[in-house]
Enzyme design. Structure first.
Site, mmCIF file in Angstrom:
data_model
loop_
_atom_site.group_PDB
_atom_site.id
_atom_site.type_symbol
_atom_site.label_atom_id
_atom_site.label_comp_id
_atom_site.label_asym_id
_atom_site.label_seq_id
_atom_site.Cartn_x
_atom_site.Cartn_y
_atom_site.Cartn_z
ATOM 1 N N HIS A 203 2.446 11.355 14.002
ATOM 2 C CA HIS A 203 2.511 10.273 14.992
ATOM 3 C C HIS A 203 1.321 10.324 15.932
ATOM 4 C CE1 HIS A 203 6.861 9.140 14.514
ATOM 5 N NE2 HIS A 203 6.207 8.026 14.616
ATOM 6 N N ARG A 305 4.025 -3.689 5.644
ATOM 7 C CA ARG A 305 5.165 -2.758 5.542
ATOM 8 C C ARG A 305 6.430 -3.513 5.949
ATOM 9 N NH1 ARG A 305 1.340 1.580 7.609
ATOM 10 N NH2 ARG A 305 1.473 3.300 6.141
ATOM 11 N N ARG A 341 4.320 -5.565 0.566
ATOM 12 C CA ARG A 341 5.033 -4.505 -0.161
ATOM 13 C C ARG A 341 6.524 -4.752 -0.017
ATOM 14 N NH1 ARG A 341 4.304 1.647 1.658
ATOM 15 N NH2 ARG A 341 5.520 0.994 3.457
ATOM 16 N N GLU A 429 1.829 6.351 -5.379
ATOM 17 C CA GLU A 429 2.311 7.349 -4.424
ATOM 18 C C GLU A 429 2.856 8.576 -5.149
ATOM 19 O OE1 GLU A 429 4.175 4.847 -0.788
ATOM 20 O OE2 GLU A 429 4.933 4.344 -2.769
ATOM 21 N N CYS A 500 -4.432 2.245 0.696
ATOM 22 C CA CYS A 500 -3.815 1.757 1.931
ATOM 23 C C CYS A 500 -3.159 2.886 2.723
ATOM 24 C CB CYS A 500 -2.806 0.652 1.633
ATOM 25 S SG CYS A 500 -1.423 1.203 0.630
HETATM 26 C C1 PEP Z 1 1.405 5.795 1.798
HETATM 27 O O1 PEP Z 1 2.343 6.457 1.339
HETATM 28 O O2 PEP Z 1 0.219 6.196 1.823
HETATM 29 C C2 PEP Z 1 1.663 4.457 2.369
HETATM 30 C C3 PEP Z 1 0.677 3.659 2.716
HETATM 31 O O3 PEP Z 1 2.959 4.116 2.565
HETATM 32 P P1 PEP Z 1 3.834 4.621 3.825
HETATM 33 O O4 PEP Z 1 2.933 5.400 4.730
HETATM 34 O O5 PEP Z 1 4.394 3.395 4.445
HETATM 35 O O6 PEP Z 1 4.868 5.462 3.145
HETATM 36 MG MG MG Z 2 4.278 5.620 1.115
#
Ligand code: PEP
Ligand code: MG
Length: 570
Positions: A203, A305, A341, A429, A500
């Site tokens: 964070h 998101r 997404r 991922e 991303c």
């Molecule tokens: C990631 O996993 O890099 C991503 C962009 O998705 P999130 O951070 O929302 O899980």
């Molecule tokens: Mg992710």
């Protein structure tokens, strides 16, 4: 301070000043006197005086007034903040008014505890519960402790805990920061951050990035820095120099300030100095975020998101409500690229209407696209809403699914998207997708690499664990190798592969990613100019050399150094 000879975190600068090192997360250089978070709140003994029945109503009122004051203060700060900062402050404000906490406090007061003692007892009960659940829920324990301390401070007339507001612009050194502390930082008073715990996806890092505060995390030796010292935080190189040579330090700050004016001039579109086009897009969660990103010269949205717009909801939003939200995002970029997404509910982002309760291991459980196994309508209704929003705004959306592991899942998702006239892709991922990227691309129009989760699943290290932040560093050789595999598959297929995750917000790493063949980058609005300006300062061939040396490096630190050298030579 001791120089801790042999520590990997401590070195000596030419003038003899001690240099502490950590993970650089927000570029920029700042110098100032050290401040630390205000000391801890003195908590009452858990067995305080027994309150007679006739006075318990007063105790209840005292608690209500204190928790209200805390919630109001946090909510006021939230309304002055934006993006992740606002979200974090609102979440903590809600916790101060949480019904579960209130009824536990009420019960304890009814049993004869004072407001302070009841607050501590009730909060500790929740802390124990969250800690025993582990993972993401354990993170909530930090928020509960933070709220407990704020309410007790209010009840007992102690100063509000957290970050001080010094008269002179200062550098904040801390062991760790509660999310609400970081979110409430005033960038006019705190001009740089160095934190002992936390990694690139913590964070603290995400909010520092949004505020544009030079920040280094995972710094050892901070507790030895004496009060009254001056420190120089270098968020590009990941160093904290204690009592630096004033002339040298001023020159570094001056150079960084000059570089910052180049950022202020960034207008896009993204490209390397020799004109190799790379879209620089934004990660957003709603229409307001998308408009802010457009103001920050993002060319579009690389990651919407959607789950974040529904945080705290117990019921699935209607198709109509979802349609309105998506229309707001499309409207911010008329004719521009928007990659939405589908719900990434679960694990660090639980949504009660989508995710199963009490999973033993939610990061490996029913999250992301897997929620459609339990409730296929959740996905189809969301796709219907996106299609309707696109139709009514004339947008041409790309849609992608999170947490995909197999080609079969991608094939099914692609069919559902195409039925509705939308371009399908999936997030990379899970390592299985990177390894078989060619096969996935046979069925999809694009891939988007989520380095936050890809690093967690590749290194088997919880992305939220401050203790394991070195493992989830996006410069880890194994992670870079998987990104390279995926980018190369995209080049072979002639299809876009974007990044991303937070890796795309690091200007140096962004050049390396482009050198690997990544075709677009998506990051928080606050990072757009830094990434775009850095790309504009180098040629594609230098990015390719940087990628080559970073891929060959043995560890994250040497990868950074090698890439920086390769780019400097360009
Ligand atoms: C990631 O996993 O890099 C991503 C962009 O998705 P999130 O951070 O929302 O899980
Ligand atoms: Mg992710």
């Amino acid at each position: 301070m001791s120089s801790q000879t042999g520590s990997p975190f401590v070195a000596e600068a030419p003038g003899g000043a001690v240099v502490l090192t950590g993970t650089p997360v927000v570029p920029g250089v700042a110098m100032g006197p050290v401040v630390r978070p205000v000391g801890s709140v003195a908590l009452p003994a858990t067995r305080g005086p027994w309150i007679p029945e006739s006075e318990r109503g007063v105790e209840l009122e005292r608690f209500a007034a204190a928790s209200d004051a805390v919630a109001e203060r946090l909510a006021t700060r939230a309304s002055a903040a934006t993006g992740v900062s606002a979200e974090v402050l609102n979440t903590t404000a809600q916790l101060a008014r949480d019904r579960g906490l209130l009824s536990t406090v009420e019960q304890r007061i009814a049993d004869g505890a004072s407001a302070e003692v009841a607050t501590v007892g009730a909060a500790d009960q929740f802390v124990a519960l969250f800690s025993s659940l582990g993972g993401v829920m354990a993170e909530r324990a930090t928020d509960v402790r933070d709220v407990r301390d704020r309410i007790v401070a209010q009840l007992t007339g102690q100063g509000e805990p957290g970050v001080p507001a010094p008269d002179t612009p200062s550098i904040l050194l801390a062991d760790d920061l509660a999310p609400a502390d970081t979110a409430g930082l005033d960038p006019a008073k705190i001009i740089g951050l160095a934190i002992r715990l936390g990694g690139a996806t913590s964070h603290t890092a995400i909010i520092a990035r949004q505020l544009g505060l030079p920040c280094v995390v995972g710094v050892g030796g901070l507790s030895d820095v004496p009060e009254g010292a001056t420190v120089l935080v270098d968020g590009e190189h990941g160093t904290v120099t204690v009592d630096p040579d004033p002339g040298h330090a001023k020159a570094l700050v001056h150079t960084a300030a000059k570089a910052a004016t180049v950022l202020a001039d960034y207008r896009g579109p993204g490209a390397t100095r020799d004109g190799h086009r790379v879209e620089v897009l934004a990660n957003v969660q709603d229409g307001a975020g998308a408009r802010a990103a457009a103001d920050a010269h993002a060319e579009g949205v690389g990651l919407l998101r959607t789950e974040l717009a529904f945080f705290g909801r117990t019921e699935e939003p209607s198709v109509e409500e979802q349609t309105e939200i998506y229309k707001g995002v499309f409207a911010a970029f008329p004719g521009g690229k928007v990659v939405m997404r589908t719900l990434d509910a679960g694990s660090d982002k639980p949504l009660p209407f989508a995710t199963p309760p009490n999973e033993a291991n939610p990061a490996l459980g029913v999250r992301g696209l897997r929620t459609a196994r339990r409730d296929p309508g959740l996905l189809t209704r969301q796709l219907d809403a996106v299609a309707e929003a696109a139709r009514s705004t004339g947008a041409d959306p790309w849609v992608m699914a999170p947490m995909v592991a197999t080609v079969a899942e991608a094939v099914e998702f692609a069919a559902q998207a195409r039925e509705r006239g939308m371009s399908p892709g999936v997030m990379v991922e899970v390592p299985s997708v990177a390894v078989l990227a060619d096969r996935f691309l046979e069925h999809l129009d694009f891939l988007s690499i989520g380095t936050n989760d890809l690093s967690q699943y590749t290194l088997a290290a919880d992305r939220l664990s401050a203790d394991l932040a070195d493992l989830t560093d996006p410069w880890q050789p194994a992670l870079l190798a998987l990104v390279q595999l995926t980018a190369a598959a995209g080049v072979r297929a002639g299809k876009p592969v974007g990044v991303c995750g937070e890796a795309a917000a690091d200007p140096l790493l962004a050049c390396v990613l482009v050198g690997m063949g990544v075709s677009y980058l998506s990051c928080a609005a606050g990072s757009i100019a830094g990434v775009g300006a850095r790309l504009a300062s180098v040629d594609l061939a230098a990015c390719q050399r940087a990628a080559e040396v970073a891929l060959a490096a043995a560890d994250p630190q040497s990868a950074r150094t090698a890439a920086r050298t390769a780019l400097a030579d360009s």
